[in-house]
Design a protein around this motif. Structure first.
Motif, mmCIF file in Angstrom:
data_model
loop_
_atom_site.group_PDB
_atom_site.id
_atom_site.type_symbol
_atom_site.label_atom_id
_atom_site.label_comp_id
_atom_site.label_asym_id
_atom_site.label_seq_id
_atom_site.Cartn_x
_atom_site.Cartn_y
_atom_site.Cartn_z
ATOM 1 N N VAL A 139 0.859 -1.187 0.000
ATOM 2 C CA VAL A 139 0.000 0.000 0.000
ATOM 3 C C VAL A 139 0.892 1.232 0.000
ATOM 4 C CG1 VAL A 139 -1.754 1.285 1.263
ATOM 5 C CG2 VAL A 139 -1.816 -1.232 1.251
ATOM 6 N N ASP A 140 0.804 2.033 -1.059
ATOM 7 C CA ASP A 140 1.642 3.220 -1.160
ATOM 8 C C ASP A 140 1.195 4.299 -0.179
ATOM 9 O OD1 ASP A 140 2.656 1.805 -3.370
ATOM 10 O OD2 ASP A 140 3.154 3.689 -4.375
ATOM 11 N N ILE A 141 2.167 4.973 0.391
ATOM 12 C CA ILE A 141 1.915 6.121 1.262
ATOM 13 C C ILE A 141 2.065 7.378 0.411
ATOM 14 C CG2 ILE A 141 2.721 7.379 3.298
ATOM 15 C CD1 ILE A 141 3.697 4.681 4.392
ATOM 16 N N SER A 142 1.092 8.251 0.473
ATOM 17 C CA SER A 142 1.105 9.458 -0.354
ATOM 18 C C SER A 142 2.377 10.270 -0.116
ATOM 19 C CB SER A 142 -0.110 10.323 -0.033
ATOM 20 O OG SER A 142 0.012 11.605 -0.631
ATOM 21 N N PRO A 143 2.971 10.817 -1.183
ATOM 22 C CA PRO A 143 4.159 11.663 -1.012
ATOM 23 C C PRO A 143 3.942 12.826 -0.053
ATOM 24 C CG PRO A 143 3.830 11.140 -3.331
ATOM 25 C CD PRO A 143 2.618 10.649 -2.602
ATOM 26 N N ARG A 144 2.684 13.216 0.155
ATOM 27 C CA ARG A 144 2.388 14.308 1.096
ATOM 28 C C ARG A 144 2.522 13.865 2.550
ATOM 29 N NH1 ARG A 144 -1.957 14.345 -2.380
ATOM 30 N NH2 ARG A 144 -3.286 13.473 -0.724
ATOM 31 N N ASP A 145 2.538 12.523 2.763
ATOM 32 C CA ASP A 145 2.478 12.008 4.133
ATOM 33 C C ASP A 145 3.803 11.441 4.635
ATOM 34 O OD1 ASP A 145 -0.177 12.707 4.376
ATOM 35 O OD2 ASP A 145 -0.889 10.798 3.577
ATOM 36 N N TRP A 146 4.877 11.704 3.927
ATOM 37 C CA TRP A 146 6.195 11.298 4.415
ATOM 38 C C TRP A 146 7.243 12.267 3.885
ATOM 39 C CZ3 TRP A 146 10.282 9.671 1.259
ATOM 40 C CH2 TRP A 146 9.957 9.379 -0.076
ATOM 41 N N ALA A 147 8.437 12.225 4.486
ATOM 42 C CA ALA A 147 9.475 13.179 4.096
ATOM 43 C C ALA A 147 10.860 12.630 4.409
ATOM 44 C CB ALA A 147 9.273 14.504 4.835
ATOM 45 N N PHE A 148 11.833 13.072 3.612
ATOM 46 C CA PHE A 148 13.233 12.884 3.977
ATOM 47 C C PHE A 148 13.523 13.959 5.028
ATOM 48 C CE2 PHE A 148 13.310 11.167 -0.408
ATOM 49 C CZ PHE A 148 13.938 9.949 -0.183
ATOM 50 N N ALA A 149 13.361 13.607 6.278
ATOM 51 C CA ALA A 149 13.433 14.643 7.306
ATOM 52 C C ALA A 149 13.581 14.025 8.686
ATOM 53 C CB ALA A 149 12.168 15.511 7.262
ATOM 54 N N ASP A 150 13.937 14.896 9.650
ATOM 55 C CA ASP A 150 14.018 14.536 11.058
ATOM 56 C C ASP A 150 12.827 15.167 11.771
ATOM 57 O OD1 ASP A 150 14.602 14.088 13.679
ATOM 58 O OD2 ASP A 150 16.632 14.912 13.620
ATOM 59 N N CYS A 151 11.956 14.309 12.290
ATOM 60 C CA CYS A 151 10.763 14.796 12.992
ATOM 61 C C CYS A 151 10.859 14.556 14.492
ATOM 62 C CB CYS A 151 9.515 14.116 12.443
ATOM 63 S SG CYS A 151 9.169 14.472 10.713
ATOM 64 N N PRO A 209 7.617 18.947 14.520
ATOM 65 C CA PRO A 209 6.475 18.205 13.972
ATOM 66 C C PRO A 209 6.603 18.002 12.461
ATOM 67 C CG PRO A 209 5.736 19.941 15.449
ATOM 68 C CD PRO A 209 7.197 20.166 15.232
ATOM 69 N N PHE A 210 5.926 16.959 11.995
ATOM 70 C CA PHE A 210 5.918 16.673 10.555
ATOM 71 C C PHE A 210 5.543 17.939 9.768
ATOM 72 C CE2 PHE A 210 3.989 15.358 6.580
ATOM 73 C CZ PHE A 210 4.859 14.375 6.138
ATOM 74 N N PRO A 211 6.237 18.280 8.688
ATOM 75 C CA PRO A 211 7.199 17.472 7.935
ATOM 76 C C PRO A 211 8.630 17.547 8.437
ATOM 77 C CG PRO A 211 6.773 19.487 6.756
ATOM 78 C CD PRO A 211 5.887 19.515 7.949
ATOM 79 N N GLY A 212 8.868 18.119 9.629
ATOM 80 C CA GLY A 212 10.172 18.077 10.251
ATOM 81 C C GLY A 212 11.222 18.940 9.593
ATOM 82 N N THR A 213 12.472 18.660 9.966
ATOM 83 C CA THR A 213 13.627 19.366 9.411
ATOM 84 C C THR A 213 14.212 18.532 8.291
ATOM 85 O OG1 THR A 213 14.115 20.308 11.584
ATOM 86 C CG2 THR A 213 15.871 20.373 9.935
ATOM 87 N N PRO A 214 14.333 19.056 7.075
ATOM 88 C CA PRO A 214 14.859 18.255 5.969
ATOM 89 C C PRO A 214 16.191 17.591 6.327
ATOM 90 C CG PRO A 214 13.999 20.321 5.141
ATOM 91 C CD PRO A 214 13.961 20.426 6.641
#
Length: 666
Positions: A206-218, A222-227
């Motif tokens: 099941v794919d997770i929408s690109p809006r709901d994850w990030a290359f980041a430190d959370c 809070p999400f989307p965190g620090t890149p």
């Protein structure tokens, strides 16, 4: 000058002298010399340092290294590398046996100390993705670039399981035991990558929408965190009920295949006895014979080392006279772009896709043609003598079966005359390293339901390695191979009915505990026989399941083929090559490659009350003295057969005497 060169014609001699010196180990750096800790008849010291070498990418011995053509070069057109090493040697060189025994480090770690037989012991770094450290044998290898000098890029896969509930960020790493960083992404734009999750390896993704994850430190924001290119975070946190798989375009691959050449060049240099290019004395002394052993990941390294032709040095001479791949079911995925050499046969991990057999076999089931791990060394006349050793967990957790019976599971594959195979039945991965006779078993893994398997294979392994040294040094052939075969009915389907596993109320079952062998399509850039090149299809397509078999068992649930340990011949319970995942991802299935243990009842009354068909300790041995007497008898037989060294025989008897088996509770 060697005599063979004296009679060269003038023009040939001139051409030889004009040719550039072969790329090789050029400099060795001694950082420390300290006394060894182990007490042995011969005083030992440990030499630690670093070695530096160069490789000619055009040399036929090096061209197989993936991406070496894209590595930076020095003024001579060579590719430079360096690695750490440690050598245990007799203080008095005259007391050396003349044998160099190389232990391939596992994920950078392996102990080194004095050798009771006077052998020189060596370890060195080969894994270039490890973070250097005081107790880590590591290698420094270059980054490869594209032909135009820009970044070399390609698909990268990273998988995440068993994270803490609600974890906000996870490092993007690979490997087990010692996580290693994965390559940086070309872009932090999640629309150019993919993240999906599954409830099981066989479940739909099941794919997770690109809006709901990030290359980041959370972790603090809070999400989307620090890149952050080295971390992954998901909106709402991670759920440990799922496995998450990330696929992205990575850049700047390390030329990790150089690790094979680094090992080759170090051993060839130590064997030569010559000083380095700066006149530093060779630290190994006089060496006549060279052998290697690798356990698990490092045993896979040895299989690939031989398969890829690295047992011939750049002058064409044999590197290792003998090798012992121990508990090694696969090849090591090292010579790959964006490799993860520290993986362990989980979903999508390469290592089992190519050649797995010592004799030539036509892999019709996967359409891969005919090959053998010895093809290249046969062509160069540099094959070592081989003793392969492994146990039950390699069948259940690491997909060992096709190496014995092929991918069609129709017939036993023959072994060449210079290969011996010894199976250590009913042991966990590597056997119990604590040893002794423990009626309660080894400590339980936090995620496994059953106690740890206390059956040791160390004594049998030491005997096998002693046989290998005698085979190489003295020409004394080891005894015939002993391992499970289809011919003798030893290998069966992986379930209770086929294996003959005993049942009683509450008994564990082997059903569903096999790590299934998958047939992958990894794309056109992947060289299957050699586990080399680049995986160009991520995730790989699963084309099907390869048939696997496991050893049958007796009425006690213990395996019947191979070379049984003293513990297995004087059993205290059922020793399993599998266990049950009790928590986290995969709950209820096999627990990695950790073997389990089910102790026998102490008395007949306890056994009958539990409806356990397995005889109790009391029925088997009467009392503690009867148990010790049985151990003494089996130790004598094992030693007479050559499967127990004298020092280990003495140790086992002492452990039996000191054990709590049937000791009076009054």
């Amino acid at each position: 000058m060697p005599k063979s060169h004296i009679f060269l014609a003038g023009s040939a001699l001139a051409a030889l002298l004009a040719a550039p010196a072969s790329a090789r180990l050029e400099r060795i750096q001694i950082d420390s010399v300290t006394p060894a800790k182990a007490a042995t008849p011969t005083a030992y010291e440990i030499v630690r340092g670093r070695f530096f070498g160069t490789l000619d990418p055009a040399d036929a011995h090096n061209r197989i290294i993936t991406d070496i053509e894209g590595a930076p070069r020095d003024a001579r057109g060579r590719v430079a590398y360096s690695a750490t090493f440690a050598i245990a040697r007799p203080v008095d060189p005259a007391k050396s046996s003349g044998v160099l025994f190389y232990d391939v480090p596992n994920r950078g770690g392996w102990p080194i100390d004095a050798d009771p037989d006077g052998n020189v012991r060596v370890i060195s770094g080969w894994q270039g993705d490890l973070t250097p450290g005081a107790d880590v044998q590591s290698a420094t290898v270059p980054i490869a670039h594209a032909r135009d000098g820009g970044p070399l890029t390609g698909p990268v896969l990273a998988r995440f399981v068993d994270m803490p509930a609600g974890a906000k960020s996870l490092p993007i790493t690979g490997s087990i035991g010692k996580p290693t960083p994965r390559p940086a992404p070309v872009s932090l734009d999640t629309t150019k990558a993919r993240l999906f999750r599954q409830t099981a390896d066989t479940a739909e993704s099941v794919d997770i929408s690109p809006r709901d994850w990030a290359f980041a430190d959370c972790s603090t924001t809070p999400f989307p965190g620090t890149p952050d290119p080295a971390k992954l975070c998901v909106r709402g946190g991670f759920d440990p009920a799922y496995a998450y798989t990330l696929i992205y375009q990575g850049k700047d691959p390390l030329v990790l295949g150089i690790g094979f050449a680094a090992t080759r060049d170090l051993v060839a240099y130590l064997r030569s006895g010559k000083p380095d290019d700066r006149g530093t004395a060779n630290p190994a002394g006089a060496i006549r014979w060279t052998l290697a052993s690798g356990t698990s990941q490092s045993g896979n390294f040895l299989k690939s080392f031989v398969n890829l032709g690295f047992n011939a040095d750049e002058t064409g001479k044999r590197v290792f006279d003998g090798v012992n791949p121990n508990i090694a079911a696969r090849q090591v995925p090292l010579n790959l772009r964006f490799a993860v050499p520290g993986g362990a046969a989980t979903l999508y991990e390469p290592g089992s896709e190519g050649t797995l057999w010592w004799s030539r076999y036509d892999d019709v089931a996967r359409g891969r043609g005919t090959s053998s791990l010895l093809d290249r060394c046969r062509a160069s006349d540099t094959c070592p003598k081989i003793i392969e050793t492994f146990g039950s967990a390699e069948f259940w957790g690491l997909r060992m079966s096709p190496g014995l019976i092929g991918t069609d599971a129709k017939a036993d594959l023959p072994l060449p005359p210079d290969v011996r195979r010894y199976y250590f039945p009913s042991v966990t991965h590597g056997g119990s390293w604590t040893g002794g006779f423990k009626s309660a078993g080894d400590p339980k893994s936090p995620v496994c339901a059953l106690p740890g398997n206390p059956n040791s294979s160390l004594e049998s392994l030491r005997a096998a390695q002693t046989m290998l040294i005698a085979w190489v040094r003295d020409g004394t052939a080891p005894p015939p191979s002993r391992y499970p075969t289809l011919k003798h009915g030893d290998l069966v389907e992986a379930n209770a009915a086929a294996t003959g596993f005993p049942t009683w109320p509450g008994a564990p079952s082997p059903d569903g505990k096999l790590n299934v062998f998958l047939d992958y399509d990894m794309g056109s850039g992947f060289a299957y026989h050699d586990i080399s090149g680049a995986i160009t299809r991520q995730p790989p397509i699963v084309r099907g399941v390869i048939l696997s078999r496991v050893p049958r068992v007796n009425a006690d649930g213990n395996e019947t083929s191979g070379v049984p340990s003293v513990q297995l011949q004087v059993p205290l319970g059922t020793y399993l090559g599998w266990n049950i995942q009790s928590a986290g991802w995969g709950k209820g299935g096999g627990c990695g490659f950790f073997g389990g243990y089910v102790p026998f009842a102490r008395t007949r009354a306890e056994r009958l009350a539990a409806h356990d068909p397995r005889l109790s300790l009391e029925e088997r041995y009467r009392d503690h003295d009867g148990f010790v007497a049985k151990v003494r008898s089996v130790v004598a037989s094992q030693q007479a057969a050559g499967w127990l060294r004298a020092d280990d025989a003495k140790k086992l008897i002492a452990q039996a005497v000191e054990s709590d088996v049937l000791v009076s509770r009054q």
